[in-house]
Design a protein around this motif. Structure first.
Motif, mmCIF file in Angstrom:
data_model
loop_
_atom_site.group_PDB
_atom_site.id
_atom_site.type_symbol
_atom_site.label_atom_id
_atom_site.label_comp_id
_atom_site.label_asym_id
_atom_site.label_seq_id
_atom_site.Cartn_x
_atom_site.Cartn_y
_atom_site.Cartn_z
ATOM 1 N N GLN A 1 -2.255 4.580 6.766
ATOM 2 C CA GLN A 1 -2.523 5.440 7.005
ATOM 3 C C GLN A 1 -2.343 6.958 7.084
ATOM 4 O O GLN A 1 -1.986 7.916 6.264
ATOM 5 N N LYS A 2 -1.284 7.072 7.991
ATOM 6 C CA LYS A 2 -1.266 8.113 8.788
ATOM 7 C C LYS A 2 0.367 8.443 8.387
ATOM 8 O O LYS A 2 0.832 9.599 7.988
ATOM 9 N N GLU A 3 1.381 7.290 7.918
ATOM 10 C CA GLU A 3 2.753 7.050 7.579
ATOM 11 C C GLU A 3 2.412 7.738 5.903
ATOM 12 O O GLU A 3 2.705 7.994 5.756
ATOM 13 N N ILE A 4 1.421 7.190 5.479
ATOM 14 C CA ILE A 4 0.957 8.077 3.926
ATOM 15 C C ILE A 4 1.062 9.337 4.049
ATOM 16 O O ILE A 4 0.983 10.226 2.793
ATOM 17 N N VAL A 5 0.017 9.385 5.018
ATOM 18 C CA VAL A 5 -0.918 11.103 4.691
ATOM 19 C C VAL A 5 0.784 12.067 5.358
ATOM 20 O O VAL A 5 0.462 12.592 4.093
ATOM 21 N N GLU A 6 0.932 11.406 5.676
ATOM 22 C CA GLU A 6 2.121 12.533 6.714
ATOM 23 C C GLU A 6 3.534 12.405 5.445
ATOM 24 O O GLU A 6 4.217 14.011 5.068
ATOM 25 N N PHE A 7 3.769 11.968 4.864
ATOM 26 C CA PHE A 7 4.549 11.254 3.954
ATOM 27 C C PHE A 7 4.363 12.304 2.452
ATOM 28 O O PHE A 7 4.995 13.607 2.329
ATOM 29 N N LEU A 8 2.954 12.191 1.914
ATOM 30 C CA LEU A 8 2.035 12.955 1.058
ATOM 31 C C LEU A 8 2.198 14.205 1.162
ATOM 32 O O LEU A 8 2.813 16.124 0.336
ATOM 33 N N LEU A 9 1.595 14.864 2.379
ATOM 34 C CA LEU A 9 2.097 16.432 2.964
ATOM 35 C C LEU A 9 3.674 16.911 2.753
ATOM 36 O O LEU A 9 3.268 17.906 2.531
ATOM 37 N N GLN A 10 4.007 16.320 3.366
ATOM 38 C CA GLN A 10 5.498 16.833 3.828
ATOM 39 C C GLN A 10 5.689 16.956 1.718
ATOM 40 O O GLN A 10 6.078 17.454 1.159
ATOM 41 N N LEU B 1 0.869 -1.300 -0.483
ATOM 42 C CA LEU B 1 0.465 0.228 -0.314
ATOM 43 C C LEU B 1 1.082 1.240 0.309
ATOM 44 O O LEU B 1 1.015 2.427 -0.670
ATOM 45 N N ILE B 2 1.838 1.363 0.427
ATOM 46 C CA ILE B 2 2.712 2.447 1.101
ATOM 47 C C ILE B 2 3.395 2.936 -0.704
ATOM 48 O O ILE B 2 3.487 4.064 -0.560
ATOM 49 N N ARG B 3 4.426 1.305 -1.013
ATOM 50 C CA ARG B 3 4.456 1.840 -2.264
ATOM 51 C C ARG B 3 3.827 1.932 -3.214
ATOM 52 O O ARG B 3 4.565 3.062 -4.159
ATOM 53 N N THR B 4 2.810 1.424 -2.886
ATOM 54 C CA THR B 4 1.599 1.930 -4.539
ATOM 55 C C THR B 4 1.207 3.357 -4.638
ATOM 56 O O THR B 4 0.960 3.396 -5.594
ATOM 57 N N VAL B 5 1.052 3.387 -3.092
ATOM 58 C CA VAL B 5 0.539 4.742 -3.401
ATOM 59 C C VAL B 5 1.173 6.404 -3.885
ATOM 60 O O VAL B 5 0.972 6.720 -3.908
ATOM 61 N N ARG B 6 2.622 6.099 -3.156
ATOM 62 C CA ARG B 6 3.940 7.097 -3.473
ATOM 63 C C ARG B 6 3.899 6.955 -4.793
ATOM 64 O O ARG B 6 4.531 7.766 -5.183
ATOM 65 N N ALA B 7 4.099 5.535 -5.655
ATOM 66 C CA ALA B 7 3.704 5.772 -7.174
ATOM 67 C C ALA B 7 2.927 5.917 -7.907
ATOM 68 O O ALA B 7 3.340 6.932 -8.683
ATOM 69 N N TYR B 8 1.627 5.580 -7.060
ATOM 70 C CA TYR B 8 0.539 6.347 -7.739
ATOM 71 C C TYR B 8 0.875 7.942 -8.366
ATOM 72 O O TYR B 8 0.475 8.869 -8.579
ATOM 73 N N ALA B 9 0.819 9.252 -5.953
ATOM 74 C CA ALA B 9 1.083 10.242 -6.711
ATOM 75 C C ALA B 9 2.097 10.771 -7.185
ATOM 76 O O ALA B 9 2.670 11.757 -7.792
ATOM 77 N N ALA B 10 3.103 10.239 -7.099
ATOM 78 C CA ALA B 10 4.805 11.007 -8.420
ATOM 79 C C ALA B 10 4.460 10.626 -9.658
ATOM 80 O O ALA B 10 4.633 11.627 -10.547
ATOM 81 N N ASP B 11 3.490 9.633 -10.187
ATOM 82 C CA ASP B 11 3.302 9.409 -11.107
ATOM 83 C C ASP B 11 2.244 10.962 -12.030
ATOM 84 O O ASP B 11 2.113 11.505 -12.875
ATOM 85 N N ARG B 12 0.579 10.617 -10.974
ATOM 86 C CA ARG B 12 0.005 11.621 -11.328
ATOM 87 C C ARG B 12 -0.097 12.959 -10.570
ATOM 88 O O ARG B 12 -0.177 14.153 -11.540
ATOM 89 N N PHE B 13 0.606 13.597 -9.811
ATOM 90 C CA PHE B 13 0.913 14.681 -9.284
ATOM 91 C C PHE B 13 2.589 15.356 -9.486
ATOM 92 O O PHE B 13 3.172 15.931 -8.106
ATOM 93 N N PRO B 14 3.411 14.923 -10.462
ATOM 94 C CA PRO B 14 4.532 15.444 -10.167
ATOM 95 C C PRO B 14 4.231 16.902 -9.833
ATOM 96 O O PRO B 14 3.531 17.784 -10.575
ATOM 97 N N PRO B 15 5.525 17.704 -9.959
ATOM 98 C CA PRO B 15 5.831 19.574 -9.937
ATOM 99 C C PRO B 15 5.067 19.935 -11.872
ATOM 100 O O PRO B 15 5.698 19.062 -12.336
ATOM 101 N N LYS B 16 4.553 21.227 -11.835
ATOM 102 C CA LYS B 16 4.289 22.082 -13.025
ATOM 103 C C LYS B 16 3.413 20.736 -14.045
ATOM 104 O O LYS B 16 2.730 21.237 -15.065
ATOM 105 N N LYS B 17 2.758 19.465 -13.291
ATOM 106 C CA LYS B 17 1.314 18.947 -13.848
ATOM 107 C C LYS B 17 -0.141 19.223 -13.521
ATOM 108 O O LYS B 17 -0.139 19.085 -12.457
ATOM 109 N N LYS B 18 -0.572 19.608 -14.264
ATOM 110 C CA LYS B 18 -1.305 20.822 -14.497
ATOM 111 C C LYS B 18 -2.337 19.046 -13.987
ATOM 112 O O LYS B 18 -2.475 18.191 -14.664
#
Length: 369
Positions: free
Chosen positions: A338-347, A296-313
């Motif tokens: 959940q807490k670990e994922i959210v804290e990582f994403l916020l940062q 879960l941690i790995r795939t959520v991070r990979a999803y965010a990196a793919d969908r929400f990179p800098p400068k991507k609309k």
């Protein structure tokens, strides 16, 4: 009256009635066909209809957009007038034209017409030759049942299923489930093994009704051989959605190692697919908690990196769906994850205030998992 404006809208937002108009035109052609095979149609009626169709063709704009059966209707009128009686040619023309996917129904009417001339053998041969039409096959099947020939009916249903499996069937909205019809006969006339074998085919050929056939199989198969049986049954399921198709049965049978393997294989094929492990995280919590947490941690991070990179609309609605998925983690028993994922994403995605706002709305649970 059909006007140009009736074709100007699009399928979603405008007033484009093309599909409805095509349906009406198909019905019109078939109704005229029914008129042409009546014995009491006079030349006056034919002349009156011809005049009406020509006037409609001249006034109607439909041919500029989707085509009409007007010319075909005029051909039918000419066929009937020239022969001065109903002929097989009228049926053949309607079969070839296949208005509204009704060719099979016209083949059935032709069979009855041939019989009406006392040509029973010819009609039967024609029906046998045309079983690729579902309407014809169903007509043949019902006649066999009426005559009490259930053995021949089963042979026919096997042929029908083979035609369907080979992708050779003409489309018909009335096509029945041939294997279901066979099962009904086998319940009354077949052996236990024949019913089981046919249910296996029904299970593999179905998507929405798999649970129904699984239940029926579980009732018929001896308990001492059920374990081996369902292993073979589920192992032979193939296709794009194998995991979703067999997961409910794996959970029911306690096959959590098997389920976890499929989840792992799915995420290996798509590293950004967090929804698959999320879907089965609850079922696998007791047996594969640490492994699922890592996935879960790995795939959520990979999803965010793919969908929400800098400068991507990014459409902000995507964030709300993402937040809703992450919010469900605590309900599934993965509060710390959940807490670990959210804290990582916020940062990591602090440069996306809309995403951060959604993430902060998640009520984190700090109790032990």
């Amino acid at each position: 009256q059909v006007r140009d404006e009736d074709f100007y809208g699009d399928d979603w937002y405008g007033d484009d009635f093309s599909g409805y108009i095509q349906d009406i035109m198909d019905v019109l052609g078939n109704i005229v066909g029914l008129l042409m095979i009546r014995e009491d149609v006079s030349h006056d009626i034919l002349n009156s209809l011809e005049k009406l169709i020509k006037a409609a063709k001249k006034k109607d704009v439909i041919d500029d957009y989707i085509g009409s059966p007007y010319d075909f209707i005029l051909e039918l009128i000419a066929l009937r007038r020239d022969n001065d009686e109903v002929t097989c040619g009228i049926y053949d023309a309607l079969i070839d034209e296949n208005l509204g996917d009704e060719a099979g129904a016209w083949v059935c009417r032709k069979i009855d017409f041939i019989r009406s001339m006392g040509l029973e053998d010819e009609a039967h041969k024609y029906m046998e030759d045309e079983i690729e039409y579902p309407d014809v096959c169903l007509k043949y099947y019902n006649e066999l049942l009426t005559a009490g020939n259930w053995q021949e009916a089963i042979v026919l249903l096997d042929k029908a299923q083979t035609i369907k499996d080979n992708g050779s069937y003409f489309y018909s909205p009335r096509t029945p489930n041939w294997l279901e019809l066979k099962q009904q006969l086998l319940v009354e006339h077949g052996t236990l093994e024949e019913r089981i074998e046919n249910l296996k085919r029904l299970f593999h050929n179905s998507y929405n009704d798999k649970e129904k056939y699984y239940r029926q199989l579980k009732e018929l198969v001896d308990a001492d051989r059920w374990n081996e049986f369902y292993h073979n049954l589920l192992s032979n399921v193939t296709g794009y959605k194998v995991l979703d198709e067999i997961a409910p049965f794996l959970i029911e049978e306690g096959e959590f190692d098997w389920l976890f393997r499929l989840v792992s294989e799915s995420t290996a094929k798509d590293s950004t697919d967090y929804r698959t492990p999320l879907k089965y995280a609850g079922a696998l919590r007791q047996t594969h908690f640490e492994e699922m947490q890592a996935i879960l941690i790995r795939t959520v991070r990979a999803y965010a990196a793919d969908r929400f990179p800098p400068k991507k609309k990014v459409n902000s609605s995507k964030y709300s769906y993402f937040r809703a998925d992450l919010e469900s983690l605590s309900e599934l028993g993965y509060a710390k994850t959940q807490k670990e994922i959210v804290e990582f994403l916020l940062q990591e995605y602090r440069f996306r205030p809309s995403l951060a706002k959604e993430l902060r709305s998640i009520k984190l649970v700090t109790d032990n998992e």
